[in-house]
Scaffold this active site. Structure first.
Site, short mmCIF file in Angstrom:
data_model
loop_
_atom_site.label_atom_id
_atom_site.label_comp_id
_atom_site.label_asym_id
_atom_site.label_seq_id
_atom_site.Cartn_x
_atom_site.Cartn_y
_atom_site.Cartn_z
N ASN A 1 33.36 46.74 7.59
CA ASN A 1 32.15 46.52 8.39
C ASN A 1 30.99 46.28 7.43
O ASN A 1 30.51 47.21 6.79
CB ASN A 1 31.89 47.74 9.28
N LYS B 1 28.04 45.48 8.22
CA LYS B 1 26.77 45.89 8.84
C LYS B 1 25.72 44.79 8.62
O LYS B 1 26.05 43.62 8.66
CB LYS B 1 26.34 47.26 8.31
N HIS C 1 30.00 51.61 17.75
CA HIS C 1 29.72 52.25 16.47
C HIS C 1 28.56 53.24 16.64
O HIS C 1 27.66 53.01 17.44
CB HIS C 1 29.37 51.19 15.43
N GLU D 1 26.04 53.81 14.99
CA GLU D 1 24.71 53.24 14.77
C GLU D 1 24.23 52.49 16.01
O GLU D 1 23.03 52.48 16.31
CB GLU D 1 24.74 52.33 13.54
N GLU E 1 34.99 57.90 13.37
CA GLU E 1 33.98 57.95 12.32
C GLU E 1 33.02 59.10 12.59
O GLU E 1 32.09 58.96 13.39
CB GLU E 1 33.19 56.63 12.27
N GLY F 1 28.37 56.79 5.23
CA GLY F 1 27.42 56.43 4.19
C GLY F 1 26.82 57.58 3.43
O GLY F 1 25.89 57.40 2.65
N SER G 1 32.69 57.09 4.64
CA SER G 1 32.73 57.27 3.18
C SER G 1 34.13 57.12 2.61
O SER G 1 34.54 57.85 1.70
CB SER G 1 32.13 58.64 2.80
#
Length: 247
Positions: A10, A12, A94, A96, A164, A170, A208
């Site tokens: 991904n 992003k 996702h 986000e 996730e 991240g 990660s």
């Protein structure tokens, strides 16, 4: 039949046309990997990446789609439009998107249905926040998101689930192997109980994932691959993860 192994990247909101040089390196280094390989770049790069990857093992996907096929939805992109420019997959739900755009489980399910109708594989994301993990709510959160985000009609051919944990994306932090195994076991049980081929739906871990920890994560039961963020931007890093998955 065992679930298919998938290394998914991904990108992003990262990457311009110059970044496609990484695709050339990746394809050259892994002409016949022992797993499926997918990269989901920004929408601006989908057509160019799909064209560049034509004839290779690399598949290209989108990072979101609208539940409608067309209409007055400025800035959105339809699943049929992704398919039209060469996408085979689309990431949905996702964390986000859920956090930044307030997406609900019902909205994610509607988008997944649109993806299925367009002939795309929906990569549906689920995951708990740090506060939910600390409160002991992880399994309840994942079960609720799975039930609400995965539409009826999901199959091993048109759906992938990615776990996730929000607090690991991240940050460099990852859950313990036992924590990953616990969530993946729950997802496998719930999917197998709900869908005829739920035992064959690929389950990815994301958060990660990097070359240094990939092999250990892939050895965990019911982990069939990874949804990789930053490490997918470089052919060398993502290539190492692909190799670890195929080992």
């Amino acid at each position: 039949m065992a679930p298919r192994k998938l290394a998914a990247g991904n990108w992003k909101m990262n990457g311009t046309l110059a970044a496609l040089a990484e695709i050339d390196q990746l394809v050259a280094a892994h002409p016949s990997p022992a797993c499926d390989v997918l990269i989901c770049p920004p929408a601006t790069l989908i057509h160019a990446m799909a064209t560049r990857a034509a004839g290779s093992v690399l598949r290209v996907g989108g990072q979101d789609c609208h539940a409608k096929t067309s209409g007055a939805h400025t800035g959105d992109i339809a699943a049929v439009e992704l398919k039209d420019v060469g996408a085979s997959h689309v990431i949905l739900g996702h964390s986000e998107r859920r956090a930044d755009h307030g997406e609900t489980d019902a909205e994610v399910a509607a988008k997944a249905l649109a993806a299925h109708e367009a002939g795309l594989v929906a990569v549906i994301c689920v995951g708990e926040t740090e506060a939910q993990r600390d409160a002991g709510q992880t399994l309840d959160v994942i079960a609720t998101q799975l039930q609400g985000s995965v539409p009826a009609g999901a199959t091993a051919a048109n759906t992938v689930i990615a776990y996730e944990p929000v607090w690991a994306i991240g940050t460099g932090r990852t859950p313990t192997n036992d924590q990953i195994a616990e969530v993946h076991a729950l997802m496998r049980d719930r999917l197998a109980a709900r869908f005829a081929d739920g035992a064959e739906i690929s389950l990815l871990y994301g958060g990660s994932v990097k070359p240094s920890n990939a092999a250990e994560i892939f050895a965990i039961a019911d982990v069939n691959g990874a949804l990789v963020g930053g490490a997918s931007l470089k052919a060398s890093d993502f290539g190492a993860i692909i190799s670890a998955l195929g080992a």
